[in-house]
Write an enzyme that holds these catalytic residues in place. Structure first.
Site: not given
Ligand code: NI
Length: 196
Positions: A45, A50, A105-106, A147-148, A151
């Site tokens: 995701g 991000q 998480c990226l 999770h997304e 963000h």
């Molecule tokens: Ni993340």
């Protein structure tokens, strides 16, 4: 085009993102770039903050979960083809008893921790053509969506950890915000943003 991924510590990750309209410049191109960026970093995701944009857009590709042999054939088929863009999403309801799942998480490379979330989520969103849907998801798909979605609300999974866990990873998070971490994809660190 692969975009740099914004690292932990950048204020854009803590901001509640704004709705987008069909007039948003080069919207389709942005979605394409976000997919390319997500795949380039092997993510499941990716949310617009991000890549430095405080807008309510995120992507999910649940196909890696289709490998899970404990899932039924129907679930595996659903996961295998689950690739979606969520625009202007609003979570309407979350249900069930919280379960723990190890999240990463990226924007926070090298950190994974168990996060507790409810198993079922009902979400209203638009697709990339601004057509509206209301759907209910469970399992891993619900997990990635939650999770997304966090963000675009300015919340990171590390915000949801116990205060003990937060203390334990504080050093790692500080290092990430200073660029002292390694990731096999391009990132942008808060210090670099300040200099621009
Ligand atoms: Ni993340």
């Amino acid at each position: 085009m692969i975009l740099p991924i914004i690292a932990y510590g950048d204020p854009v990750l803590k901001r509640k993102a704004k709705a987008v309209t069909p007039e948003y410049p080069k919207f389709k191109e942005l979605i394409e770039n976000m997919f390319e960026t997500m795949y380039g970093a092997n993510g499941l995701g990716l949310a617009a903050p991000q890549v430095g944009l405080s807008i309510r857009v995120f992507l999910v590709d649940a196909s890696p979960f289709a490998e899970d042999e404990e899932l039924s054939p129907e679930e595996r088929a659903l996961y295998a083809s689950f690739k979606k863009v969520f625009v202007n999403a609003e979570i309407l309801d979350e249900e069930g008893e919280e379960w723990a799942f190890s999240e990463g998480c990226l924007s926070i490379p090298g950190v994974t921790e168990d996060v507790f979330r409810q198993p079922k989520v009902t979400i209203r969103y638009q697709d990339e053509n601004f057509k509206e849907y209301t759907e209910t998801y469970t399992g891993y798909i619900a997990r990635v969506i939650q999770h997304e979605y966090d963000h675009i609300e300015g919340i990171l999974f590390t915000d949801k950890l116990s205060s003990l866990k937060k203390r334990l990873i504080k050093g790692k998070l500080n290092n990430i915000s200073k660029g002292k971490c390694s990731a096999d994809y391009r990132m942008r660190f808060p210090e670099m943003s300040k200099k621009r």
